[in-house]
Design a protein around this motif. Structure first.
Motif, short mmCIF file in Angstrom:
data_model
loop_
_atom_site.label_atom_id
_atom_site.label_comp_id
_atom_site.label_asym_id
_atom_site.label_seq_id
_atom_site.Cartn_x
_atom_site.Cartn_y
_atom_site.Cartn_z
N ALA B 97 -3.63 -22.30 -6.35
CA ALA B 97 -3.00 -22.91 -7.52
C ALA B 97 -3.50 -24.33 -7.66
N ARG B 98 -3.81 -24.70 -8.89
CA ARG B 98 -4.28 -26.05 -9.16
C ARG B 98 -3.11 -26.99 -9.31
N GLY B 99 -3.29 -28.21 -8.86
CA GLY B 99 -2.25 -29.18 -9.16
C GLY B 99 -2.27 -30.34 -8.20
N ASN B 100 -1.77 -31.47 -8.65
CA ASN B 100 -1.61 -32.61 -7.76
C ASN B 100 -0.19 -32.66 -7.21
N TRP B 101 0.80 -32.55 -8.08
CA TRP B 101 2.17 -32.48 -7.57
C TRP B 101 2.95 -31.33 -8.18
N ARG B 102 2.35 -30.60 -9.15
CA ARG B 102 2.93 -29.37 -9.66
C ARG B 102 1.80 -28.36 -9.75
N PHE B 103 2.12 -27.10 -9.75
CA PHE B 103 1.10 -26.04 -9.77
C PHE B 103 1.00 -25.51 -11.18
N ASP B 104 0.05 -26.03 -11.95
CA ASP B 104 0.03 -25.69 -13.37
C ASP B 104 -0.81 -24.46 -13.70
N TYR B 105 -1.75 -24.09 -12.85
CA TYR B 105 -2.50 -22.86 -13.03
C TYR B 105 -2.61 -22.15 -11.69
N TRP B 106 -2.47 -20.83 -11.73
CA TRP B 106 -2.49 -20.01 -10.53
C TRP B 106 -3.58 -18.94 -10.64
N GLY B 107 -4.13 -18.59 -9.48
CA GLY B 107 -4.97 -17.42 -9.42
C GLY B 107 -4.11 -16.16 -9.45
N GLN B 108 -4.77 -15.02 -9.56
CA GLN B 108 -4.03 -13.76 -9.69
C GLN B 108 -3.49 -13.25 -8.35
N GLY B 109 -3.91 -13.87 -7.27
CA GLY B 109 -3.43 -13.48 -5.95
C GLY B 109 -4.35 -12.50 -5.24
N VAL B 110 -4.37 -12.59 -3.92
CA VAL B 110 -5.14 -11.67 -3.07
C VAL B 110 -4.19 -11.05 -2.08
N MET B 111 -4.14 -9.71 -2.04
CA MET B 111 -3.31 -9.05 -1.05
C MET B 111 -4.11 -8.89 0.23
N VAL B 112 -3.57 -9.43 1.31
CA VAL B 112 -4.17 -9.25 2.64
C VAL B 112 -3.25 -8.36 3.44
N THR B 113 -3.78 -7.25 3.93
CA THR B 113 -3.03 -6.31 4.74
C THR B 113 -3.63 -6.29 6.13
N VAL B 114 -2.80 -6.58 7.13
CA VAL B 114 -3.25 -6.58 8.52
C VAL B 114 -2.75 -5.30 9.17
N SER B 115 -3.68 -4.44 9.53
CA SER B 115 -3.31 -3.15 10.10
C SER B 115 -4.45 -2.60 10.94
N SER B 116 -4.09 -1.91 12.03
CA SER B 116 -5.13 -1.32 12.87
C SER B 116 -5.50 0.07 12.33
#
Lengths: 106, 116
Positions: B97-116
């Motif tokens: 997320a972009r911002g100096n003291w507020r998050f004005d634009y966000w990415g769409q997110g990345v799902m990280v799954t930790v599994s064997s």
């Protein structure tokens, strides 16, 4: 860390006014911001520095408060406002978020 | 218009590391902090830290010291976050997320799954 406390859920009817509260465990000046998140999407900035409307956000949304008590108001509520609303402070380190308030429409 | 485009979902094994990216466009990459935020399923949001791409300065939430490493490549306007020694507790969606003291634009997110 600064703990931000929000009510977990609210249910309102379309056309009504709703206020969502956020209480901080210590003062955050006016550095409280509000975000809307719909399922499967990223959060969207609604209000920054307690009472400033972010670009492109409808005037139905407004914010108030300072110090430790803050409120996000939606008036009137529309069906598309179904979402989870988070407050976030950037006055104290680390930056923290509230647990979110899930808004449902009746 | 400002856009933050994140890399794709990751399935990784416990004990390994993963590096996810966030490509910025539509603004001067070196003029804004880039923040990283974690969201576990059904849970709230946790702030991990920020990097200022202009000079590479970073600041981390103490909770993520040693877990997350933030870098940025000015030439490609891309921010990176590496997560190390992964456990099931690191399974989450990670946003930039972009911002100096507020998050004005966000990415769409990345799902990280930790599994064997």
């Amino acid at each position: 860390d600064t703990v931000l406390t929000q009510s977990p859920a609210l249910a309102v009817s379309p056309g009504e006014r709703v206020s969502i509260s956020c209480r901080a465990s210590e003062g955050v000046n006016s550095y409280m911001h509000w975000y809307q998140q719909k399922p499967g999407q990223q959060p969207k900035l609604l209000i920054y520095k307690a009472s400033n409307l972010a670009s492109g956000v409808p005037a139905r949304f407004s914010g108030s408060g300072s110090g430790t008590d803050f409120t996000l108001t939606i008036d009137p509520v529309e069906a598309d406002d179904t979402a989870t609303y988070f407050c976030q402070q950037s006055w104290n380190d680390p930056r923290t978020f509230g647990g979110g308030t899930k808004l449902e429409l009746k | 218009q400002v856009q933050l485009q994140q890399s794709g979902a990751e399935l990784v094994k416990p004990g390994s590391s993963v590096k996810i990216s966030c490509k910025a466009s539509g603004y001067t990459f070196t003029s804004y902090d880039m923040h990283w935020i974690k969201q576990q399923p059904g849970n709230g949001l946790e702030w991990i830290g920020w990097i200022y791409p202009g000079n590479g300065n970073t600041k981390y939430n103490q909770k993520f010291n040693g877990k997350a490493t933030l870098t940025a490549d000015k030439s490609s306007s891309t921010a990176y976050m590496q997560l190390s020694s992964l456990t099931s507790e690191d399974s989450a969606v990670y946003f930039c997320a972009r911002g100096n003291w507020r998050f004005d634009y966000w990415g769409q997110g990345v799902m990280v799954t930790v599994s064997s």
